[in-house]
Design a protein around this motif. Structure first.
Motif, PDB file in Angstrom:
ATOM      1  N   SER A 166      -3.679  -5.714   2.748  1.00 57.44           N
ATOM      2  CA  SER A 166      -4.731  -5.571   3.963  1.00 57.44           C
ATOM      3  C   SER A 166      -3.631  -4.698   4.847  1.00 57.44           C
ATOM      4  O   SER A 166      -2.590  -4.537   4.861  1.00 57.44           O
ATOM      5  N   ASP A 167      -4.770  -4.289   5.808  1.00 58.69           N
ATOM      6  CA  ASP A 167      -4.112  -3.010   6.746  1.00 58.69           C
ATOM      7  C   ASP A 167      -2.974  -3.884   7.795  1.00 58.69           C
ATOM      8  O   ASP A 167      -1.956  -3.369   8.249  1.00 58.69           O
ATOM      9  N   ASP A 168      -3.193  -5.243   7.933  1.00 61.98           N
ATOM     10  CA  ASP A 168      -2.164  -5.890   8.949  1.00 61.98           C
ATOM     11  C   ASP A 168      -0.881  -6.337   7.966  1.00 61.98           C
ATOM     12  O   ASP A 168       0.157  -5.989   8.541  1.00 61.98           O
ATOM     13  N   GLU A 169      -1.058  -6.327   6.420  1.00 69.21           N
ATOM     14  CA  GLU A 169       0.072  -6.457   5.809  1.00 69.21           C
ATOM     15  C   GLU A 169       0.807  -5.338   5.747  1.00 69.21           C
ATOM     16  O   GLU A 169       2.269  -5.167   5.898  1.00 69.21           O
ATOM     17  N   HIS A 170       0.198  -4.165   5.699  1.00 68.05           N
ATOM     18  CA  HIS A 170       0.737  -2.764   5.879  1.00 68.05           C
ATOM     19  C   HIS A 170       1.599  -2.598   7.226  1.00 68.05           C
ATOM     20  O   HIS A 170       2.579  -1.995   7.067  1.00 68.05           O
ATOM     21  N   GLU A 171       0.965  -2.990   8.110  1.00 68.17           N
ATOM     22  CA  GLU A 171       1.639  -2.658   9.213  1.00 68.17           C
ATOM     23  C   GLU A 171       2.822  -3.737   9.658  1.00 68.17           C
ATOM     24  O   GLU A 171       3.813  -3.192  10.218  1.00 68.17           O
ATOM     25  N   ASN A 225       1.095  -1.312   0.037  1.00 68.90           N
ATOM     26  CA  ASN A 225      -0.138  -0.094   0.067  1.00 68.90           C
ATOM     27  C   ASN A 225       0.934   1.117  -0.098  1.00 68.90           C
ATOM     28  O   ASN A 225       0.451   2.209   0.769  1.00 68.90           O
ATOM     29  N   HIS A 226       1.880   1.028  -0.882  1.00 68.28           N
ATOM     30  CA  HIS A 226       2.646   2.326  -0.961  1.00 68.28           C
ATOM     31  C   HIS A 226       1.957   3.680  -1.384  1.00 68.28           C
ATOM     32  O   HIS A 226       1.084   3.610  -2.135  1.00 68.28           O
ATOM     33  N   TRP A 280       4.765  -4.631   7.161  1.00 62.19           N
ATOM     34  CA  TRP A 280       5.884  -3.864   6.350  1.00 62.19           C
ATOM     35  C   TRP A 280       6.277  -2.742   7.179  1.00 62.19           C
ATOM     36  O   TRP A 280       7.701  -2.790   7.086  1.00 62.19           O
ATOM     37  N   GLN A 281       5.502  -1.794   7.998  1.00 66.37           N
ATOM     38  CA  GLN A 281       5.919  -0.699   8.477  1.00 66.37           C
ATOM     39  C   GLN A 281       6.825  -1.264   9.631  1.00 66.37           C
ATOM     40  O   GLN A 281       8.053  -0.584   9.885  1.00 66.37           O
TER      41      GLN A 281
END
Length: 151
Positions: free
Chosen positions: A137-142, A7-8, A144-145
């Motif tokens: 998803s938001d979990d994957e984005h988190e 989600n860049h 990655w962060q």
């Protein structure tokens, strides 16, 4: 892979860049088909399109790969990421093979130095678009962060 951005914020720009790369390959393929009609499919000639050496086989290759990239760009949803990455690898292998056989009879795609340079740049652009265009998803984005902050 946790180190690949998910989600860049510039994801739509990278997707558009991938689509423009596919469009360039399709245009080059069509112009190459027109320019190399009547010649052998894998023959060596002085046919040049957009400053690059080409023949019928190389034009068809570019047309197919460019169409595949455009198809992935239209579909989206991480299919474009997968297609961009794998076509980038294929284009890199083809351009390195062309570089290895550029001055021999084995130069079946009638490549010139300019075609090899353009293909390498296009493959790197596609690889970049594939690396930064992933949707998740938001979990994957988190995740990655968190992985990014650890590195």
């Amino acid at each position: 892979m946790a180190h690949t951005p998910v989600n860049h914020p510039a994801r739509p720009i990278y997707r558009a860049i991938g689509g423009l790369t596919g469009l360039y390959l399709v245009v080059f393929g069509v112009l190459g088909l027109v320019g190399s009609t009547g010649e052998p499919a894998f023959g060596l000639s002085d046919t040049r399109v957009l400053g690059q050496g080409t023949n019928l086989g190389f034009s068809i290759f570019c047309l197919v790969v460019g169409g595949l990239i455009l198809f992935g760009t239209v579909i989206g949803r991480n299919l474009d990421v997968l297609i961009n990455q794998w076509t980038a690898y294929v284009i890199m292998v083809v351009s390195l093979g062309g570089l290895a056989f550029i001055r021999t009879e084995a130069n079946v795609f009638n490549m010139s130095v300019s075609s090899i340079v353009v293909l390498m740049v296009l493959s790197l652009v596609l690889l970049m678009a594939g690396m930064y265009g992933k949707v998740g998803s938001d979990d994957e984005h988190e995740a990655w962060q968190k992985a990014r902050l650890v590195l």
